[in-house]
Design a protein around this motif. Structure first.
Motif, mmCIF file in Angstrom:
data_model
loop_
_atom_site.group_PDB
_atom_site.id
_atom_site.type_symbol
_atom_site.label_atom_id
_atom_site.label_comp_id
_atom_site.label_asym_id
_atom_site.label_seq_id
_atom_site.Cartn_x
_atom_site.Cartn_y
_atom_site.Cartn_z
ATOM 1 N N PHE A 148 0.808 -1.199 0.083
ATOM 2 C CA PHE A 148 0.106 -0.024 0.000
ATOM 3 C C PHE A 148 0.916 1.406 0.032
ATOM 4 C CE2 PHE A 148 0.766 1.361 4.423
ATOM 5 C CZ PHE A 148 1.466 -0.025 5.006
ATOM 6 N N CYS A 149 2.217 1.101 0.023
ATOM 7 C CA CYS A 149 3.018 2.351 0.288
ATOM 8 C C CYS A 149 4.236 2.117 -0.427
ATOM 9 C CB CYS A 149 3.255 2.602 1.902
ATOM 10 S SG CYS A 149 4.312 3.966 2.023
ATOM 11 N N PHE A 161 7.224 3.390 0.239
ATOM 12 C CA PHE A 161 8.171 3.310 0.946
ATOM 13 C C PHE A 161 8.428 1.948 1.561
ATOM 14 C CE2 PHE A 161 7.210 8.208 1.188
ATOM 15 C CZ PHE A 161 8.519 8.633 0.886
ATOM 16 N N THR A 207 3.371 7.321 -2.244
ATOM 17 C CA THR A 207 2.503 7.334 -1.510
ATOM 18 C C THR A 207 1.201 7.137 -1.899
ATOM 19 O OG1 THR A 207 2.363 9.949 -1.665
ATOM 20 C CG2 THR A 207 3.616 9.000 0.093
ATOM 21 N N TYR A 216 0.569 7.688 12.756
ATOM 22 C CA TYR A 216 0.863 7.561 11.465
ATOM 23 C C TYR A 216 1.479 8.531 10.670
ATOM 24 C CZ TYR A 216 0.110 5.307 6.885
ATOM 25 O OH TYR A 216 0.346 4.692 5.655
ATOM 26 N N LEU A 255 4.901 8.763 8.778
ATOM 27 C CA LEU A 255 5.029 9.264 7.483
ATOM 28 C C LEU A 255 5.872 10.585 7.418
ATOM 29 C CD1 LEU A 255 1.823 8.612 5.326
ATOM 30 C CD2 LEU A 255 4.082 7.925 4.958
ATOM 31 N N THR A 311 9.449 9.239 7.664
ATOM 32 C CA THR A 311 9.965 8.931 6.438
ATOM 33 C C THR A 311 10.055 9.450 5.413
ATOM 34 O OG1 THR A 311 8.684 6.911 7.220
ATOM 35 C CG2 THR A 311 9.366 6.861 4.989
#
Lengths: 339, 339
Positions: free
Chosen positions: A129-130, A132, A270, B234, B238, B241
């Motif tokens: 889902f991401c 990263f 993202t 989150y 994020l 990150t």
């Protein structure tokens, strides 16, 4: 290998469906069983070079229409193309089925005809889902809203098989989405799920908190579909917000084209891309692929390619085996690693 | 105006607590009632210039210790400093109480002695959570895990008062965290909460999805504490990150010091800063401030400042009124705007 195609499912059926299926069949050297009205299908087939291809037709005049109530439609159209195509998998005449038809009706057919793998109560939607964390899948991503603890365990099993088979991780690290790392944290469901996961024999690493979602420390993040949907969409929303902020912030530092490249790279990490083809519905007792209604030939061909790949991975049997191992661990008391 | 201080609560009590309280009292021109062992307190007070200040002491030898089970501690220490300090608010002798003591015991005292505002079942923790949306508060942020639909309504009421009083938004837009914008989406609790919010007379704008959290379209986002905790953390994860990724990506474009500035700005927008002082526990029937156990004099003084500000806003009465308005709307049927 034969793949059953619901030739009448999708906004551009049957033209684009057949075009894509033929493309895929030639590229992947698989046989096709196209399900739909014989005459219309043959008309579409005749537009393409099918020399040397193994293509059968299963005739039916009935098919689902977008917007029909699924239960009603399936009661009244017992020979709908999706129904007959799914039965081909049930009967072992095809190894996978592909449909771009209406979600409700297609899912209902899958559940009615194939059901779920024994020991798993509901189909699961999940995946990476991401950008990263390309080694982290989230299960469930929105298919199941109110979940029981044993359903969260099901998601962990499905995620483990996903990560092992599709990411080549031999013992995927499974984490439970929660509000603290300690056992005993969270809501009623997560507290109970923690106990099941601990005894499951899966490689359960404990709870994972929101700040650790993008750390990649878990290969499988387990949560209900309400939370999973939120996490996926919030990642996208924050990505867009930060990207817009970056474009403004960097304006005084860098030329516009370089800024665009950086912003686009952030978005690509993202915002979850619509996959270029249909994906499998996990936990269905048979390989069942569902793609967007608006899929064109290219996406259909991609889905044929995926289907062949999943058949080669023997995913459904792997899932069946994993369920049995976990079940033995839970009933036996002491955990036994599954590999 | 008098503020009651649990002089024995916190890792650096009573020294730093008294130092900070005295600082705050001088800056804000408020009176203090310090609760704790008279002799020790007077010893600490004597270290500061308290000329012209209005400082009383309420003597007790008992106080809570970090790590004690709250219920046990409060049963055995009926005159614990936090208990006597809280009673000063209950009796109207102080307008607010401040403690840096152990969370469990402090919260239990608040609930036992003051209780919640009538019509609201549980204390609420919430506030601004993301620097990109300084006009959006999230309620609840982690205090309440398994919530009923009427509790989500409570959070909406508290959030509305918060946004109106502290952000000067006359009719705060309230949204329900959910997986789709349409009514009828979500889990069982959110479906039912939607109906309550619609009839509440609050400025309910409907569901909000994950991707819209950072849009700022809602001033109050309503969710259970499980989801709220996740969203806050989150955002932080994020942010870290993306910030780390940016530092790497921009290395070829910009000098290091400029990159550091950009990365730090992004972190300041995504990582929730520990507030520099204690905040109020929302929905307690009286002004009750709780700060970190590790608070030093500066944080204590800041909390005295906040307490004075909240007293001036008459927050508890505003919340009481809002509950009554919503209650009338729900029982009357047709919605009446609250302003």
């Amino acid at each position: 290998m034969k793949i059953a195609i619901d030739a009448m499912g999708g906004d551009f059926a049957p033209g684009e469906i057949i075009k894509g299926a033929v493309m895929g069949a030639r590229e992947e050297s698989v046989g096709l069983i196209l399900v739909g009205p014989q005459e219309r299908l043959q008309q579409e087939i005749s537009k393409h070079d099918v020399s040397g291809l193994d293509i059968d037709i299963v005739h039916t005049e009935e098919y689902l229409i977008e917007g029909e109530p699924p239960a009603y439609a399936l009661r009244n159209k017992r020979n709908a193309s999706i129904v007959l195509a799914t039965k081909l998998v049930k009967e072992g005449r095809a190894q996978a089925v592909i449909s771009m038809g209406p979600t409700g009706g297609v899912m209902t057919s899958a559940l009615m005809i194939l059901g779920t793998v024994e020991g798993i109560s509901r189909p699961v939607v999940g995946g990476v889902f991401c950008g990263f964390t390309p080694q982290t899948v989230m299960m469930d991503m929105g298919g199941n809203m109110d979940c029981r603890p044993d359903q969260l365990l099901d998601f962990a099993i499905v995620g483990t098989v996903y990560a092992r088979k599709l990411m080549n991780i031999s013992r995927p690290a499974v984490a439970l989405m929660n509000v603290g790392w300690e056992e005993g944290k969270g809501n009623a469901v997560s507290k109970e799920a923690y106990g099941l996961l601990k005894k499951s024999g899966l490689n359960f690493i404990g709870n994972i908190e929101g700040n650790d979602i993008p750390s990649g420390k878990a290969n499988v993040i387990v949560c209900d579909g309400f939370v999973g949907n939120l996490v996926v969409k919030y990642c996208e929303g924050l990505g867009r917000t930060v990207s817009a902020w970056l474009e403004k912030t960097l304006r005084e530092d860098l030329p516009e084209n370089r800024i665009k490249v950086i912003a686009a790279e952030l978005l690509s990490k993202t915002v979850r891309a619509d996959s270029s083809g249909g994906g499998p519905i996990w936990a269905i007792n048979g390989l069942f692929f569902k793609g967007h209604g608006r899929s064109r030939a290219f996406e259909v061909a991609q889905t044929v390619k995926s289907a062949k790949y999943y058949v080669s991975l023997d995913i459904v049997n792997a899932l069946r085996d994993e369920v049995q191992i976990v079940r033995r661990n839970l009933s036996g008391g002491a955990a036994v690693p599954d590999q």
